[in-house]
Write an enzyme that holds these catalytic residues in place. Structure first.
Site, PDB file in Angstrom:
ATOM      1  N   CYS B 126     100.866 -16.155   8.368  1.00 36.63           N
ATOM      2  CA  CYS B 126      99.648 -16.654   9.021  1.00 36.63           C
ATOM      3  C   CYS B 126      98.490 -15.714   8.698  1.00 36.63           C
ATOM      4  CB  CYS B 126      99.859 -16.776  10.528  1.00 36.63           C
ATOM      5  SG  CYS B 126     100.254 -15.226  11.365  1.00 36.63           S
ATOM      6  N   ASN B 165     111.429  -9.423  13.005  1.00 34.35           N
ATOM      7  CA  ASN B 165     111.252  -9.021  11.598  1.00 34.35           C
ATOM      8  C   ASN B 165     109.793  -8.735  11.299  1.00 34.35           C
ATOM      9  OD1 ASN B 165     113.956  -9.378  10.362  1.00 34.35           O
ATOM     10  ND2 ASN B 165     113.673 -11.403  11.260  1.00 34.35           N
TER      11      ASN B 165
END
EC number: 1.2.1.10
Lengths: 341, 294
Positions: B126, B165
């Protein structure tokens, strides 16, 4: 021979103090300070960019010297003290952690905002794998209710943290608030509890003693208050106070005083004191490393740095959001312009 | 106009938001949503909207491969390794929304055209979709030595996959700033902010341009042009303020408000991913349809 220590101190001047001198540490300075701290028998010495491994950036300030060189230098002269590093997931990664461990860092302090512990499992687990001692460092602890802090500390414990710290990054907490937080952690987690203070409201010592009374056994200090904002609990003073209280730190008081005066004081561009900016950090609950950035932005936009800090506090900005400072400063300046025209 | 059939693999937040967006497309026809939990909100909505809801994962889809020519993978990096392999064998084009990055990095506003012939493309992150257009905007008029981006997103919009992560975000975004944005060196930082009400996604882009190459006027114009391009597929993408110039440093402040399709408006970070996914798929589809008419 070392006596049994009641409290294990971590000296943070070579990490938190990096903020106060705009990340300008040199290898020689780190060598001198580390040698002296090692000689004074300080158990842990933290060395990293102020914002942790890989913190060197336009956002937070570029390091004059690559922190890996500083870590390597510190480790090379610390035969008794252990070198610690700070890592904020989202800034630093496992790669830097591995590199630091390879250079001799023995403790990894993994820092997240007080509500975001679940970004840390990878880093805590990997530090363990590298054979490091691990600390979960819950920053801006004033921004969450006690129950939330407990929940997040339990997460860090479950990831494998050997110690969980209550971190008063803004120097905002009052002694009673520290007391209830440390007490709640002592009751709910099985690992060590630590406390990290900032002296923005002149409460670092009082808060540290409250934490110790409630059972915290890992405590941070910065010699000569060389830390962000008004600095942290002044390590050499803390050693003296604890000695009078009959609490053993194992640290040599005279040597601490000497290194504070002779080695650390000359590093500071100006002595650490509670300026109106650092006072405002503590008053408004803003991350301590914002002080110098806000001062620069205030100058650039010709506004009062306190107005910037107060506004940042209102917006509940968290650690690391230094880019908000210029943004907010520009807004305040634009409003001022409007009023004048 | 004929449409190209697409399917969504993954019935979580991203998959479901994609479903709503694809319902509006002129060139894509959503046929199926594929999950593994028949009770998931995503599959329930898919059934309500009349799409084929498959609850047996990619293998279930491959029993009826005629359902789609393009598949969005909105599962996880780990699952994508398998999905990519079997979908490629079945001759499907795959738009990888996960951080697996088997295929080339694609930023919808920058380098889509170069990869229209690939079987598998990756949408970076993003933060990458939001900031790389700006790095590229500066770099195309004044070579960028170093670009650093700081993405701040609301805690509520960061799912468990991102959180577990988080290094994948910093590493993938840093690399794509270089490979796609064109900066010689890239760095990415992500910050989660738990404030209530949740904040919109904010991105700060610092670019250091080569000594002697600063051209304020050209950079301002390029940034504005690029903002318009991104806005054409992410309506809530905007500059928060004029770019700042200081020596050879250009600082750009961006904010992304989501369209509020399935995900709330504050989740601009998720919206820009799904919007970019749809944009890329539409270009793929136009390319395929153009070839068919020739």
């Amino acid at each position: 021979m070392t006596k049994q220590r009641d409290i294990l101190l971590t000296e943070v001047a070579l990490r938190d103090g990096s903020h106060a001198i705009a990340h300008q540490f040199t290898v020689d300075q780190v060598l001198d300070v580390t040698k002296a701290l090692n000689d004074a028998n300080v158990p842990y010495i933290e060395v990293s960019h102020g914002d942790g491994l890989a913190g060197s950036s336009v956002q937070y300030g570029l390091s004059k010297t690559n922190e890996m060189e500083l870590i390597e230098a510190a480790a090379s002269v610390a035969d008794k003290s252990k070198i610690a590093v700070l890592l904020l997931p989202g800034i630093g990664t496992l790669n830097e952690l591995k590199e630091a461990a390879g250079l001799g860092a023995k403790m990894a302090r993994i820092a997240t905002h007080v509500t975001e512990a679940d970004v840390s499992p990878q880093h805590i687990a990997y530090a363990k794998e590298l054979g490091m001692e691990t600390v979960g460092f819950l920053m801006m602890a004033h921004m969450a209710p006690v129950e939330k802090l407990v929940e997040q500390a339990k997460l860090m414990e479950s990831y494998g943290a050997d110690t969980v710290y209550v971190v008063d990054s803004a120097g905002y907490l009052l002694p009673d608030q520290v007391r209830e937080r440390v007490r709640a952690l002592k009751q709910s987690i099985g690992v060590n509890v630590g406390f990290h203070a900032h002296n923005n409201l002149s409460l670092a010592m009082a808060n540290t003693l409250a934490a110790i009374e409630e059972g915290a056994t890992r405590i941070d200090g910065s010699v000569r208050c060389l830390g962000a904002g008004a600095g942290n609990t002044q390590t050499e003073v803390l050693v003296a106070v604890l000695e009078r209280m009959g609490i053993e730190t194992g640290v040599d008081l005279y040597k601490m005083m000497d290194l504070a005066e002779d080695i650390v004081a000359p590093i500071l561009q100006s002595p650490q004191e509670i300026t109106k900016d650092s006072l405002t950090l503590g008053y408004a609950g803003v991350y301590s490393s914002f002080a110098l950035h806000a001062k620069r932005a205030a100058k650039k936009f010709d506004i009062d740095s306190r107005d910037i800090l107060i506004e940042l506090g209102k917006r509940r900005v968290v650690g690391g959001q230094e880019d908000m400072i210029v943004d907010v400063a520009a807004e305040i300046a634009a409003k001022k312009e409007k009023v004048l025209s | 106009m004929s449409k190209v059939k697409v399917a969504i693999l993954g019935s979580g937040n991203i998959g479901t938001d994609l479903m709503i967006k694809l319902g509006r497309s002129d060139v894509l026809e959503l046929t199926a949503v594929i999950g593994i939990d028949p009770e998931s909100d995503g599959l329930r909505r898919a059934r309500e909207l009349g799409y084929t809801a498959i609850d047996s994962g990619v293998d279930g889809f491959l029993k009826q491969p005629e359902l789609a020519d393009i598949v969005f993978d909105a599962t996880s990096a780990k699952a994508h390794l398998y999905n990519a392999k079997v979908l490629q064998e079945a001759g499907k084009k795959v738009i990888d929304m996960t951080p697996a990055a088997i295929g080339p990095y694609v930023c919808a506003a920058v380098n889509m055209d170069e990869h229209l012939d690939k079987d598998n493309i990756n949408l970076i992150t993003c933060g990458g979709q939001a900031t790389i257009p700006m790095v590229h905007a500066v770099n195309r008029v004044a070579p960028v030595e170093y670009a650093e981006i700081v993405a701040t997103i609301s805690s509520l919009s960061a799912g468990p996959g991102t959180r577990a992560n988080i290094d994948e975000f910093t590493e993938t975004t840093s690399r794509a700033i270089e490979k796609v944005g064109g900066a010689k060196k890239g760095k990415a930082i992500i910050i989660l902010n738990p404030a209530e009400p949740p904040i919109l996604m904010r991105d700060t882009i610092y670019t250091l341009v080569e000594e002697g190459k600063m051209d304020e006027e050209a950079i301002r114009k390029s940034i504005q042009d690029m903002t318009d391009v991104v806005q054409s597929y992410v309506p809530g993408y905007r500059l928060r303020t004029e770019p700042f110039f200081d020596g050879n440093l250009v600082t750009i402040f961006v904010e992304v408000e989501g369209a509020g399709d399935y995900l709330p408006k504050y989740a601009g970070n998720l919206d820009i991913m799904t919007a970019a996914g749809v944009k890329v798929a539409e270009e793929f589809a136009k390319n395929v349809l153009a070839k068919q008419t020739v």
